[in-house]
Design an enzyme around this catalytic site. Structure first.
Site, PDB file in Angstrom:
ATOM      1  N   TRP A 182       0.866  -1.177   0.000  1.00 14.56           N
ATOM      2  CA  TRP A 182       0.000   0.000   0.000  1.00 14.56           C
ATOM      3  C   TRP A 182       0.905   1.229   0.000  1.00 14.56           C
ATOM      4  CZ3 TRP A 182      -0.312   3.857   3.886  1.00 14.56           C
ATOM      5  CH2 TRP A 182      -1.177   4.904   3.527  1.00 14.56           C
ATOM      6  N   GLU A 223      -3.232  -3.042  -2.161  1.00 17.37           N
ATOM      7  CA  GLU A 223      -4.375  -2.393  -1.508  1.00 17.37           C
ATOM      8  C   GLU A 223      -4.730  -1.073  -2.189  1.00 17.37           C
ATOM      9  OE1 GLU A 223      -3.546  -1.482   2.602  1.00 17.37           O
ATOM     10  OE2 GLU A 223      -5.623  -0.934   3.058  1.00 17.37           O
ATOM     11  N   LYS A 225      -7.098   2.598  -2.465  1.00 15.94           N
ATOM     12  CA  LYS A 225      -7.609   3.610  -1.555  1.00 15.94           C
ATOM     13  C   LYS A 225      -8.269   4.717  -2.353  1.00 15.94           C
ATOM     14  CE  LYS A 225      -6.377   6.134   2.613  1.00 15.94           C
ATOM     15  NZ  LYS A 225      -5.523   6.160   3.777  1.00 15.94           N
ATOM     16  N   ASP A 256      -9.714  -2.716   1.734  1.00 15.24           N
ATOM     17  CA  ASP A 256      -9.828  -2.209   3.103  1.00 15.24           C
ATOM     18  C   ASP A 256     -11.172  -1.488   3.136  1.00 15.24           C
ATOM     19  OD1 ASP A 256      -9.765  -0.081   5.114  1.00 15.24           O
ATOM     20  OD2 ASP A 256      -7.650  -0.547   5.417  1.00 15.24           O
ATOM     21  N   HIS A 259     -11.701   2.256   2.673  1.00 14.72           N
ATOM     22  CA  HIS A 259     -11.092   2.907   1.511  1.00 14.72           C
ATOM     23  C   HIS A 259     -12.024   3.143   0.332  1.00 14.72           C
ATOM     24  CE1 HIS A 259      -6.685   1.935   2.718  1.00 14.72           C
ATOM     25  NE2 HIS A 259      -7.384   2.471   3.687  1.00 14.72           N
ATOM     26  N   HIS A 283      -8.699  -5.943   4.592  1.00 15.78           N
ATOM     27  CA  HIS A 283      -8.356  -5.231   5.823  1.00 15.78           C
ATOM     28  C   HIS A 283      -9.680  -4.859   6.448  1.00 15.78           C
ATOM     29  CE1 HIS A 283      -3.987  -3.618   5.236  1.00 15.78           C
ATOM     30  NE2 HIS A 283      -4.032  -4.921   5.454  1.00 15.78           N
ATOM     31  N   ASP A 291     -11.916   7.441   6.492  1.00 16.62           N
ATOM     32  CA  ASP A 291     -11.095   6.257   6.783  1.00 16.62           C
ATOM     33  C   ASP A 291     -10.458   6.413   8.161  1.00 16.62           C
ATOM     34  OD1 ASP A 291      -9.628   3.899   6.363  1.00 16.62           O
ATOM     35  OD2 ASP A 291      -7.947   5.005   5.522  1.00 16.62           O
ATOM     36  N   ASP A 293     -10.363   4.481  10.784  1.00 19.95           N
ATOM     37  CA  ASP A 293      -9.781   3.309  11.431  1.00 19.95           C
ATOM     38  C   ASP A 293     -10.182   3.152  12.892  1.00 19.95           C
ATOM     39  OD1 ASP A 293      -8.126   1.828   9.406  1.00 19.95           O
ATOM     40  OD2 ASP A 293      -7.281   3.823   9.136  1.00 19.95           O
ATOM     41  N   ASP A 323      -7.151  -3.988  10.462  1.00 15.89           N
ATOM     42  CA  ASP A 323      -6.366  -2.768  10.239  1.00 15.89           C
ATOM     43  C   ASP A 323      -7.102  -1.568  10.814  1.00 15.89           C
ATOM     44  OD1 ASP A 323      -4.661  -0.800   9.397  1.00 15.89           O
ATOM     45  OD2 ASP A 323      -5.341  -0.803   7.310  1.00 15.89           O
TER      46      ASP A 323
HETATM   47  C1  RNT Z   1      -3.850   2.983   4.987  1.00 11.12           C
HETATM   48  C2  RNT Z   1      -3.990   1.534   4.719  1.00 11.12           C
HETATM   49  C3  RNT Z   1      -2.868   0.672   5.199  1.00 11.12           C
HETATM   50  C4  RNT Z   1      -2.363   1.068   6.570  1.00 11.12           C
HETATM   51  C5  RNT Z   1      -1.375   0.113   7.179  1.00 11.12           C
HETATM   52  C6  RNT Z   1      -0.679   0.689   8.351  1.00 11.12           C
HETATM   53  O1  RNT Z   1      -4.975   3.704   4.689  1.00 11.12           O
HETATM   54  O2  RNT Z   1      -5.200   1.075   5.233  1.00 11.12           O
HETATM   55  O3  RNT Z   1      -3.239  -0.650   5.157  1.00 11.12           O
HETATM   56  O4  RNT Z   1      -3.417   1.219   7.468  1.00 11.12           O
HETATM   57  O5  RNT Z   1      -0.503  -0.329   6.219  1.00 11.12           O
HETATM   58 ZN    ZN Z   2      -5.545  -1.039   5.203  1.00  8.63          ZN
END
Ligand code: RNT
Ligand code: ZN
Length: 416
Positions: A182, A223, A225, A256, A259, A283, A291, A293, A323
């Site tokens: 990523w 990955e 985004k 993810d 994303h 993720h 995003d 998290d 994640d």
């Molecule tokens: C970032 C991505 C990625 C990170 C990690 C730390 O938006 O989700 O996966 O969260 O690599």
């Molecule tokens: Zn991620």
């Protein structure tokens, strides 16, 4: 009859084989992200702030600042979560000894020997991530797509070194290593050229993947985004880019669920990707308006993602990883809550009469489908969950939190 026995009968009346559901669950690995434990800081100690458009907020005391602390915290979390785990680390978690230091383009397997030792002692596999952020060679927010050849070269080398390390993890632990690429590359404002950066990113990835590696041991994932903080207008590794790149190059796409645009759901994307890929990767996170998290809770989308994995018979085709990073609450508890919820979501999907529900859909019987799906929501799921935890040697009920309080008092609160 025990509560478990009674609950089991109820599910069995729906045609569900509860024992086999539990068996499947305990053999499904979930890859646990180490970076919840220290707010994505890592051990390079280069004084670099977290960059790449991701952000941790909060300042809860007790954050791990050394490998020893992070590993102890992981152990505490693992002890409170049932099921099979892998440990997921980032390149910035290299462990240097005796004053040694290697930059990201010079990392070697030996810098991760301590993680191998850790994983082996616990019978776990290791997953890996090159770290394309929080580093001075991220120039103007760009890495593999930078117009500066030196910048690209540095990060290409980093990618190659990391694939080598991933293979070392697989060889040492005997379990395949999923290595996720990523990069945060993108622009804050409307770009004048969208094609160029993507073409450079593509060429950089091609070069990284040109090194030989054992594809039965190392699974490379990519990955996507949509945007990051300070990178609002354009992301090089968009969904279209990463999906097409992955499919064309026989690597694995990673989604993810933080994303995408807020009304887009990863649960709806899983089936399409399963049709065109041998493996896919996830993720699992929780975005709140962006995003962000947040810690994974047992919400509808988490449950829906689990259903898509289970009812498509894809538990062995989906690499499930967590994640998220919340620094505003006890970090060990954050791990435990999110991981228990993923186990719960999977169990709940496994305790669903999926074949019966598909049949109702195919017979256009949406009235009964709705009625049954809603009834199922108040089935005695908790009794099966508690039994599962007990067989896994993990505290079943809310008392697990006493362990967190104890650990906070005895360990976390003593940290400088
Ligand atoms: C970032 C991505 C990625 C990170 C990690 C730390 O938006 O989700 O996966 O969260 O690599
Ligand atoms: Zn991620």
């Amino acid at each position: 009859m025990s509560r478990y026995e009674e609950a089991k009968r109820k599910y069995e009346a729906l045609g569900i084989d509860v024992e086999s559901a539990l068996q499947k669950l305990m053999n499904t690995p979930v890859s646990v992200h180490c970076w919840q434990g220290d707010d994505v800081t890592g051990f390079e100690n280069a004084g670099q702030a977290l960059s790449g458009g991701i952000q941790t907020t909060g300042n809860y005391p007790g954050k791990a600042t050394t490998p020893k602390e992070l590993m102890a915290d992981l152990d505490k979390a693992f002890s409170l979560v049932p099921g099979k785990k892998k440990i997921n680390i980032h390149a910035c978690y290299a462990i240097f000894e005796n004053g040694e230091f290697a930059d990201r383009d010079a990392l070697k397997p030996c810098h991760f020997a301590k993680w191998v030792e850790y994983a082996k002692a616990r019978g776990m596999g290791i997953d890996f991530n090159p770290t394309y952020f929080s580093h001075p060679m991220v120039k103007d927010g760009l890495t593999l797509s930078s117009p500066d050849e030196n910048v690209r070269k540095f990060w290409i080398e980093h990618g190659k070194r990391c694939i080598e390390i991933a293979e070392y993890f697989a060889n040492e632990t005997g379990e395949p290593c999923v290595i996720n690429f990523w990069t945060p590359d993108g622009y804050k404002d409307i770009p004048a050229d969208r094609f160029g950066p993507r073409a450079r990113f593509k060429a950089s990835l091609d070069e990284i993947l040109s090194i030989p590696y054992d594809k039965s041991k190392v699974y490379v994932t990519l990955e996507s985004k949509v945007f990051g903080i300070g990178v609002e207008s354009y992301t090089v590794g968009s969904a279209e880019f990463t999906l097409t790149y992955s499919t064309k190059n026989n690597i694995t796409p990673l989604m993810d669920n933080g994303h995408y645009h807020p009304t887009e759901l990863v649960s709806d994307k899983v089936s399409s990707l399963l049709l065109f890929n041998e493996k896919i990767a996830l993720h699992i996170t929780r975005g709140v308006r962006w995003d962000s998290d947040h810690v994974v809770i047992l919400d509808d989308e988490t449950k829906e993602i689990a259903k898509e994995i289970v009812r498509n018979d894809a538990l062995d085709r989906v690499f499930i990883a967590t994640d998220y990073f919340d620094a505003s609450i006890n970090r060990v508890s954050a791990w435990v809550v999110g991981l228990r919820n993923i186990q719960k979501a999977l169990l709940s999907a496994l305790l669903t009469p999926n074949a019966k529900f598909k049949e109702l859909q195919d017979n256009n019987d949406f009235t009964e489908l709705m009625a049954m799906q809603e009834e199922l929501k108040t089935y005695p799921f908790g009794d099966i969950w508690e039994h599962y935890c007990e067989t896994q040697g993990v505290i079943a009920g809310a008392e697990w939190f006493d362990e967190i309080k104890k650990y906070e008092n005895e360990v976390l609160s003593k940290r400088g």
